[in-house]
Design a protein around this motif. Sequence first.
Motif, PDB file in Angstrom:
ATOM      1  N   ASP A 180       0.833  -1.195   0.000  1.00  0.00           N
ATOM      2  CA  ASP A 180       0.000   0.000   0.000  1.00  0.00           C
ATOM      3  C   ASP A 180       0.877   1.258   0.000  1.00  0.00           C
ATOM      4  N   ARG A 181       0.235   2.433   0.016  1.00  0.00           N
ATOM      5  CA  ARG A 181       0.985   3.690  -0.079  1.00  0.00           C
ATOM      6  C   ARG A 181       1.964   3.859   1.087  1.00  0.00           C
ATOM      7  N   GLU A 225       7.687   3.570   2.751  1.00  0.00           N
ATOM      8  CA  GLU A 225       8.740   2.901   3.528  1.00  0.00           C
ATOM      9  C   GLU A 225       9.805   2.331   2.602  1.00  0.00           C
ATOM     10  N   TYR A 226       9.375   1.739   1.468  1.00  0.00           N
ATOM     11  CA  TYR A 226      10.334   1.226   0.486  1.00  0.00           C
ATOM     12  C   TYR A 226      11.257   2.338   0.000  1.00  0.00           C
ATOM     13  N   ARG A 227      10.675   3.513  -0.247  1.00  0.00           N
ATOM     14  CA  ARG A 227      11.483   4.628  -0.747  1.00  0.00           C
ATOM     15  C   ARG A 227      12.540   5.037   0.287  1.00  0.00           C
ATOM     16  N   GLN A 228      12.154   5.099   1.538  1.00  0.00           N
ATOM     17  CA  GLN A 228      13.119   5.469   2.573  1.00  0.00           C
ATOM     18  C   GLN A 228      14.210   4.404   2.721  1.00  0.00           C
ATOM     19  N   LEU A 229      13.819   3.142   2.639  1.00  0.00           N
ATOM     20  CA  LEU A 229      14.789   2.063   2.739  1.00  0.00           C
ATOM     21  C   LEU A 229      15.732   2.042   1.542  1.00  0.00           C
ATOM     22  N   SER A 230      15.269   2.577   0.402  1.00  0.00           N
ATOM     23  CA  SER A 230      16.095   2.609  -0.808  1.00  0.00           C
ATOM     24  C   SER A 230      17.101   3.749  -0.800  1.00  0.00           C
TER      25      SER A 230
END
Length: 361
Positions: free
Chosen positions: A97-98, A103-108
Motif C-alpha cells: 500500500d501507499r 517505507e520502500y522509498r526510505q529504505l532505498s
Amino acid sequence: MEDGLAVLPLWWAEEGDCILMSDDTVRLVDSDTIGMLWRVLGAGGTDDDMKRIWECMHVLDSDDDRIASLSPCPWGWNLPVFNRFAGVGVNAQLMPDRERLSEYRQLSSRSFACSYIGELFCDSRFDEVGDLLVGQGMRMISLDDVNRMNGSCPDSPVIFKTPWSSSGKGVWRADVGYPYDMRRVRNAVEQFGGLLVDDFYDDKLIDFALEFSVGDDVSFLGYSVFETSEGGKYGYNLVESQESLRSRVLSTGISEYLLDLVELYSVESLRKRLCGHYRGVVGIDMLVCRHDGKVKLHPCVEINLRNNMGVLSICVYKRIREALTMYGNGVVPPSLLLAGDVKGITMRLNGNKMMIDSSHC
C-alpha cells in the motif's frame, strides 16, 4: 526504456507467469522474436521447437478475470508501478500500500547503506579483520556539515552521491588540492535533504555484489561481478558460475574468512532490518581495492532494494546452462558479458554482440 526492456522478464519467468507490457510491444513479440531468444540462449533448437514455445504463450487482455489473482513482481516498486498494475486489474491487496511504498522509498535511500555499514564497523566480530576493511568514512552530510566545509579542500579524494541511486547519475568526485564545489554540494543537500560522502579508492581491484532475496526470511542468491567506469557508471556484468565469480573475488587476495563473515553479517542484518518491511531482491554492492599497502574490502558501497543486473546475470547463467544441458554439452562459454542501457540489454559472446530489446528478444 520500459518498451525496450519489456520482454526482459522472459529470462527469469517461470511456467505460469505473465509479463505485463504495452499493446504496442505485444504486437512486436511474435514467434520470430521468441526464436531469437531461443538462439541467444544457445539452445540450437529447431523451428518446430520454437513453434511449440510460441504456441504455449497466450495474451491476457486487461479484462481477463485471472489477472486479479496474479501476484505482481516488478523490477522495483513505486507509486507509478502500483498504479500501472492496478490499472490492468491486479488486486491491490496483493501489492504494497501507499504507506509501505513510502517505507520502500526510505529504505532505498543511501542513508540506509550508511546506517548498515555503521553498524557493521561496531560489530565485534570484525575487530580482528578491521585493518582489511575500508568505508569507515561513509556518511550522510547535512546543511550544517556543508557550512563547516566552507570551500576547503579534501585531505583525500572523496565521492559524493545523491541519496537515491540512478545508474551513475548524481555521482561526482572531489580531488585533493581542489576546493569543494560548494554550490553543487549545497544545491544537492537542499534538494534531497542530504548527500552521501565516501572516500574514493583509486586502486580498485574488482566490483562485485552479494545478491539476496527477502521475504519471511533472507536467502543468499549468489555473487555478481561487474565493471564500472571511473565515475561509477555501470558497464556490464559477467555471466559465469557462482564458483567462478567467487574465485574472481578471492583472486584479488582478499581474505576468504572476511568475505564469508560479511556474507553472514549481511544475512543477519537484512533479516533484522527488512523482514516484515520489504519483500523482494536486495543487492549489496562492494569492492576490493589496494589501500595503504593492503588488499581491503569495502563491504557496502551501496544497497539496492530492487531487481538488478547482478540478479539478471545469475538468471541468464542458469537459463543458458539449462538450455545447453538439454541441447548441447552443458558448458557455458566463459566470455559472456551482460550490459544494459535505455536501448536494451546487450550480450557479448566472444566478440559478437546481440541486442535484446523489444524487437530482438
